[in-house]
Motif scaffolding. Structure first.
Motif, PDB file in Angstrom:
ATOM      1  N   LYS A   1       0.832  -1.203   0.000  1.00 31.51           N
ATOM      2  CA  LYS A   1       0.000   0.000   0.000  1.00 31.51           C
ATOM      3  C   LYS A   1       0.870   1.258   0.000  1.00 31.51           C
TER       4      LYS A   1
ATOM      5  N   CYS B   1       2.250   1.661  -3.517  1.00 23.49           N
ATOM      6  CA  CYS B   1       1.309   2.247  -4.467  1.00 23.49           C
ATOM      7  C   CYS B   1       1.127   3.743  -4.212  1.00 23.49           C
ATOM      8  N   LEU B   2       1.021   4.126  -2.937  1.00 23.83           N
ATOM      9  CA  LEU B   2       0.867   5.544  -2.605  1.00 23.83           C
ATOM     10  C   LEU B   2       2.091   6.350  -3.037  1.00 23.83           C
TER      11      LEU B   2
ATOM     12  N   ASP C   1      -3.463   4.197  -8.031  1.00 22.17           N
ATOM     13  CA  ASP C   1      -4.726   3.965  -7.340  1.00 22.17           C
ATOM     14  C   ASP C   1      -5.272   2.583  -7.711  1.00 22.17           C
TER      15      ASP C   1
ATOM     16  N   SER D   1      -7.827   1.100  -6.709  1.00 19.35           N
ATOM     17  CA  SER D   1      -9.284   1.051  -6.834  1.00 19.35           C
ATOM     18  C   SER D   1      -9.760   1.383  -8.245  1.00 19.35           C
ATOM     19  N   LYS D   2      -8.891   1.985  -9.062  1.00 18.74           N
ATOM     20  CA  LYS D   2      -9.278   2.389 -10.416  1.00 18.74           C
ATOM     21  C   LYS D   2      -8.692   1.481 -11.498  1.00 18.74           C
TER      22      LYS D   2
ATOM     23  N   SER E   1       2.806   9.651 -14.650  1.00 16.61           N
ATOM     24  CA  SER E   1       2.222   8.699 -13.710  1.00 16.61           C
ATOM     25  C   SER E   1       2.631   7.264 -14.010  1.00 16.61           C
TER      26      SER E   1
END
Length: 237
Positions: A4, A7-8, A13, A15-16, A163
């Motif tokens: 986590k 990813c941060l 994200d 969730s996307k 990104s």
């Protein structure tokens, strides 16, 4: 750094994103005596007939089932030889490597086979052999081969030039451990440019959710449930 935080740190994200299998060839760890060998012994015993043969067939059917449980768990880095059978089954349930209907049959048959001092009935021995055969053969079939790479990618509309566009998680085995190596990629080159990596160790709640997701995608079985379980596990972190 856990997954986590990873990813941060890379602005990814989960969730996307969408997920797909990325191939691979993860294989089961070999045992000194394989489940198939125990199954063959059980079938040979049954063919000979007689009380002693039925007892031996029952015992070897049980060994085939338990050794198959162990082979699956050991392959994914679990010290299952020290566990009782209910714990072995519970961990396989978490990994998504047993279909619920087959799981129930294996549990029921284990209960029958535990009564080793009772005279085995012919129909029960036949059922034990059928279930042991189904379990061993279905488990083996999943590893020809097991797709051990998961690809998590963001849709184009949320991707920017700077990104991370996707994350790749590959299953690895070393002599003393099993783990996922997770890589983050930005645009650049044929597969993107790797900008970082982390590990998810065997036994981690997300490790189990990822194995379950791979198995569901391979079998095309309850994929939405496996995705939901992965999202729930990720949210716990």
């Amino acid at each position: 750094m856990d997954i986590k935080e990873f990813c941060l740190a890379h602005g990814f994200d989960m969730s996307k994103c969408g997920v797909a299998l990325g191939g691979g060839g993860f294989e089961m760890t070999e045992l000194k005596t394989s489940p198939v060998e125990f199954l063959t012994l059980a079938e040979d015993d049954f063919e000979r007939g007689g009380l002693v043969a039925l007892v031996n067939a029952t015992t070897n059917a049980k060994r085939a089932i338990v050794s198959q449980l162990d082979q699956l768990l050991i392959s994914f880095g679990y010290p299952s030889l020290r566990w009782n059978v209910p714990k072995k089954i519970e961990r396989l349930r978490a990994l998504g490597l047993l279909a619920p209907s087959l799981l129930r049959k294996v549990v029921d048959m284990r209960n029958i086979l535990e009564h080793e001092y009772a005279t085995p009935e012919l129909k029960n021995v036949e059922e034990a052999l059928d279930i042991a055969s189904l379990f061993v053969m279905s488990a083996s079939a999943m590893f020809i081969p097991f797709d051990d790479v998961l690809e998590f990618s963001l849709p184009d509309l949320v991707v920017t030039e700077s990104s991370v566009t996707h994350i790749s998680a590959g299953l690895n085995r070393e002599p003393d451990r099993v783990f996922y190596t997770v890589y983050a990629y930005k645009p650049g080159g044929p597969g993107g440019s790797s900008v970082g990596q982390c590990e998810i160790k065997s036994g981690h709640v997300l490790f189990e959710a990822m194995v379950k997701l791979s198995a569901s995608l391979m079998l095309r079985y309850k994929v939405n449930q496996a995705l939901g379980d992965f999202e729930a596990a990720y949210a716990q972190l």
